[in-house]
Design an enzyme around this catalytic site. Structure first.
Site, PDB file in Angstrom:
ATOM      1  N   ASN A  13       0.867  -1.177   0.000  1.00 53.28           N
ATOM      2  CA  ASN A  13       0.000   0.000   0.000  1.00 53.28           C
ATOM      3  C   ASN A  13       0.904   1.227   0.000  1.00 53.28           C
ATOM      4  O   ASN A  13       1.480   1.571   1.028  1.00 53.28           O
ATOM      5  CB  ASN A  13      -0.893  -0.039   1.252  1.00 53.28           C
ATOM      6  CG  ASN A  13      -1.758   1.194   1.381  1.00 53.28           C
ATOM      7  OD1 ASN A  13      -1.788   2.031   0.475  1.00 53.28           O
ATOM      8  ND2 ASN A  13      -2.451   1.315   2.498  1.00 53.28           N
ATOM      9  N   TRP A  14       1.001   1.843  -1.159  1.00 53.42           N
ATOM     10  CA  TRP A  14       1.910   2.992  -1.277  1.00 53.42           C
ATOM     11  C   TRP A  14       1.317   4.277  -0.711  1.00 53.42           C
ATOM     12  O   TRP A  14       2.001   5.304  -0.644  1.00 53.42           O
ATOM     13  CB  TRP A  14       2.311   3.197  -2.747  1.00 53.42           C
ATOM     14  CG  TRP A  14       3.302   2.197  -3.253  1.00 53.42           C
ATOM     15  CD1 TRP A  14       3.809   1.118  -2.565  1.00 53.42           C
ATOM     16  CD2 TRP A  14       3.899   2.164  -4.552  1.00 53.42           C
ATOM     17  NE1 TRP A  14       4.694   0.433  -3.360  1.00 53.42           N
ATOM     18  CE2 TRP A  14       4.763   1.048  -4.591  1.00 53.42           C
ATOM     19  CE3 TRP A  14       3.794   2.966  -5.700  1.00 53.42           C
ATOM     20  CZ2 TRP A  14       5.518   0.730  -5.720  1.00 53.42           C
ATOM     21  CZ3 TRP A  14       4.529   2.649  -6.823  1.00 53.42           C
ATOM     22  CH2 TRP A  14       5.392   1.544  -6.828  1.00 53.42           C
ATOM     23  N   LYS A  15       0.041   4.240  -0.366  1.00 55.84           N
ATOM     24  CA  LYS A  15      -0.626   5.423   0.211  1.00 55.84           C
ATOM     25  C   LYS A  15      -0.412   6.652  -0.688  1.00 55.84           C
ATOM     26  O   LYS A  15      -0.400   6.509  -1.901  1.00 55.84           O
ATOM     27  CB  LYS A  15      -0.148   5.644   1.653  1.00 55.84           C
ATOM     28  CG  LYS A  15      -0.322   4.372   2.484  1.00 55.84           C
ATOM     29  CD  LYS A  15      -0.166   4.588   3.962  1.00 55.84           C
ATOM     30  CE  LYS A  15      -0.366   3.254   4.676  1.00 55.84           C
ATOM     31  NZ  LYS A  15      -0.366   3.392   6.136  1.00 55.84           N
ATOM     32  N   HIS A 105      -9.760   0.916   4.354  1.00 60.22           N
ATOM     33  CA  HIS A 105      -8.527   1.201   5.098  1.00 60.22           C
ATOM     34  C   HIS A 105      -8.834   2.176   6.244  1.00 60.22           C
ATOM     35  O   HIS A 105      -9.636   3.094   6.093  1.00 60.22           O
ATOM     36  CB  HIS A 105      -7.462   1.784   4.162  1.00 60.22           C
ATOM     37  CG  HIS A 105      -6.112   1.808   4.813  1.00 60.22           C
ATOM     38  ND1 HIS A 105      -5.750   2.785   5.705  1.00 60.22           N
ATOM     39  CD2 HIS A 105      -5.078   0.944   4.748  1.00 60.22           C
ATOM     40  CE1 HIS A 105      -4.519   2.524   6.149  1.00 60.22           C
ATOM     41  NE2 HIS A 105      -4.099   1.413   5.590  1.00 60.22           N
ATOM     42  N   GLU A 107      -7.281   4.615   7.339  1.00 60.25           N
ATOM     43  CA  GLU A 107      -7.039   6.032   7.050  1.00 60.25           C
ATOM     44  C   GLU A 107      -8.227   6.643   6.314  1.00 60.25           C
ATOM     45  O   GLU A 107      -8.493   7.841   6.437  1.00 60.25           O
ATOM     46  CB  GLU A 107      -5.721   6.177   6.258  1.00 60.25           C
ATOM     47  CG  GLU A 107      -4.531   5.961   7.194  1.00 60.25           C
ATOM     48  CD  GLU A 107      -3.265   5.482   6.536  1.00 60.25           C
ATOM     49  OE1 GLU A 107      -3.168   5.482   5.300  1.00 60.25           O
ATOM     50  OE2 GLU A 107      -2.348   5.057   7.287  1.00 60.25           O
ATOM     51  N   GLU A 183      -5.603  -5.062  10.430  1.00 58.49           N
ATOM     52  CA  GLU A 183      -4.655  -3.969  10.655  1.00 58.49           C
ATOM     53  C   GLU A 183      -5.045  -3.208  11.919  1.00 58.49           C
ATOM     54  O   GLU A 183      -5.872  -2.285  11.851  1.00 58.49           O
ATOM     55  CB  GLU A 183      -4.667  -3.003   9.469  1.00 58.49           C
ATOM     56  CG  GLU A 183      -4.260  -3.618   8.158  1.00 58.49           C
ATOM     57  CD  GLU A 183      -3.684  -2.570   7.215  1.00 58.49           C
ATOM     58  OE1 GLU A 183      -2.567  -2.791   6.740  1.00 58.49           O
ATOM     59  OE2 GLU A 183      -4.328  -1.538   6.980  1.00 58.49           O
ATOM     60  N   GLY A 189       1.865   2.543  10.790  1.00 54.76           N
ATOM     61  CA  GLY A 189       2.785   3.666  10.676  1.00 54.76           C
ATOM     62  C   GLY A 189       3.427   4.070  11.991  1.00 54.76           C
ATOM     63  O   GLY A 189       4.027   5.141  12.088  1.00 54.76           O
ATOM     64  N   SER A 229       2.935  -1.672  10.356  1.00 51.37           N
ATOM     65  CA  SER A 229       4.383  -1.594  10.615  1.00 51.37           C
ATOM     66  C   SER A 229       5.138  -2.871  10.274  1.00 51.37           C
ATOM     67  O   SER A 229       6.145  -3.188  10.905  1.00 51.37           O
ATOM     68  CB  SER A 229       4.658  -1.186  12.064  1.00 51.37           C
ATOM     69  OG  SER A 229       4.150   0.114  12.309  1.00 51.37           O
ATOM     70  N   GLY A 250       2.764  -1.053   4.343  1.00 52.09           N
ATOM     71  CA  GLY A 250       2.701   0.361   3.997  1.00 52.09           C
ATOM     72  C   GLY A 250       4.088   0.937   3.796  1.00 52.09           C
ATOM     73  O   GLY A 250       4.706   0.776   2.737  1.00 52.09           O
ATOM     74  N   GLY A 251       4.612   1.580   4.829  1.00 53.97           N
ATOM     75  CA  GLY A 251       5.887   2.289   4.718  1.00 53.97           C
ATOM     76  C   GLY A 251       7.004   1.467   4.094  1.00 53.97           C
ATOM     77  O   GLY A 251       7.721   1.941   3.201  1.00 53.97           O
TER      78      GLY A 251
HETATM   79  P1  PGA Z   1       2.401   0.583   7.618  1.00 54.90           P
HETATM   80  O1  PGA Z   1       0.966   0.671   6.879  1.00 54.90           O
HETATM   81  O2  PGA Z   1       3.043  -0.691   7.143  1.00 54.90           O
HETATM   82  O3  PGA Z   1       3.128   1.811   7.171  1.00 54.90           O
HETATM   83  O4  PGA Z   1       2.128   0.552   9.080  1.00 54.90           O
HETATM   84  C1  PGA Z   1       0.177  -0.467   6.690  1.00 54.90           C
HETATM   85  C2  PGA Z   1      -1.135  -0.061   6.094  1.00 54.90           C
HETATM   86  O5  PGA Z   1      -1.655   0.995   6.471  1.00 54.90           O
HETATM   87  O6  PGA Z   1      -1.687  -0.760   5.235  1.00 54.90           O
END
Ligand code: PGA
Length: 279
Positions: A13-15, A105, A107, A183, A189, A229, A250-251
């Site tokens: 997930n590149w956000k 998600h 977010e 998640e 994050g 994370s 994500g990150g």
């Molecule tokens: P993260 O994000 O690995 O940066 O914690 C995961 C996600 O939100 O899918």
């Protein structure tokens, strides 16, 4: 004996990172460095980068030895196919650009006020357009600390899938129409992960809930990923749990070294599962 086994999936997930100018190169680098048999790889860039990523992933040197390429996913989708929805992207618009999509998600729950009911409509819209959905669920920190994590996740699964026909969300050609990503919001994050055993317990609960909703094989065919994370250092703890089928990253998914190590670890699990299924 050949038993059916769930696929191992690593979804990135590149956000809100990358641009159409640089996303293709990053996608190609990651794809070329994660050529491991048995792992379903999915890259989910921002909408405006989908075409560049799709084109980059057509290169011949990204397929794994088992012939699997890398799939492209969107990070969200609107619940209606078309209409007066300024700024939104519908499932039919993603045809030819993406074959997977993330829905629900945290977010988007946080920033766009998405409810379980709305997320459920997005799931149906995705399925109607032939997009494989990754449904995200997970509790907030105060919910975990208050002992309510299981109740919250079970309710999210039930309400997001309330309108879904379980028969429509099984697998097709070995690939799932529905994947669930557990998640925990406090792990996203933050550098803080859930414990593998806690994530596995949640995966068991998610499958029990799917079973209660009438999913075939009591939900045993639906992959459950862990997200929050995940790095090359923590992926092993999650994949050591038979209930966990991979990760939504994500990150770390923007870093080719990290993705190479994460997918390499996932391939070990895929190989072990294939051996068990055949043995
Ligand atoms: P993260 O994000 O690995 O940066 O914690 C995961 C996600 O939100 O899918």
């Amino acid at each position: 004996m050949i038993r059916r086994m769930r696929q191992v999936i690593v979804a990135a997930n590149w956000k809100m990172h990358t641009t159409p100018a640089d996303a293709g190169e990053l996608a190609h680098t990651i794809a070329a460095r994660t050529r491991e048999s048995g792992v379903i790889r999915v890259l989910c860039p921002p909408f405006v980068c989908l075409a560049a990523v799709r084109d980059a992933l057509e290169a011949p040197d990204v397929a794994a030895p088992d012939g699997q390429g890398v799939a492209v996913g969107a990070q969200d989708v609107h619940h209606e196919p078309a209409g007066a929805y300024t700024g939104s992207i519908s499932a039919p618009m993603l045809a030819g650009l993406a074959t997977w999509v993330i829905v629900g998600h945290s977010e988007r729950r946080r920033d766009a006020g998405e409810t379980d009911e709305l997320i459920g409509r997005k799931l149906l819209a995705a399925r109607a357009s032939g997009l494989r959905a990754i449904l995200c669920v997970g509790e907030q920190l105060e919910e975990r600390e208050g002992g309510r994590a299981a109740e919250v996740v079970e309710r999210q699964v039930r309400e997001c899938l309330a309108g879904a026909d379980p028969g429509q969300f099984g697998t097709d050609g070995g690939l799932p129409w529905l994947t669930i990503a557990y998640e925990p919001v406090w792990a996203i994050g933050t550098g803080r992960t859930a414990r593998g055993a806690d994530a596995a317990a949640m995966a068991d609960l998610i499958r029990a809930t799917l079973g209660a909703l009438g999913f075939p094989a009591r939900g045993e065919e639906i992959p459950v990923l862990y997200g929050g994370s995940v790095t090359s250092g923590s992926i092993g703890e999650f994949l050591a749990e038979p209930a966990i089928d991979g990760a939504l990253v994500g990150g770390a998914s923007l870093k080719p070294d990290e993705m190479a190590a994460i997918v390499a670890r996932a391939a070990l699990t895929a190989t072990a599962r294939a051996g068990r299924a055949a043995g």
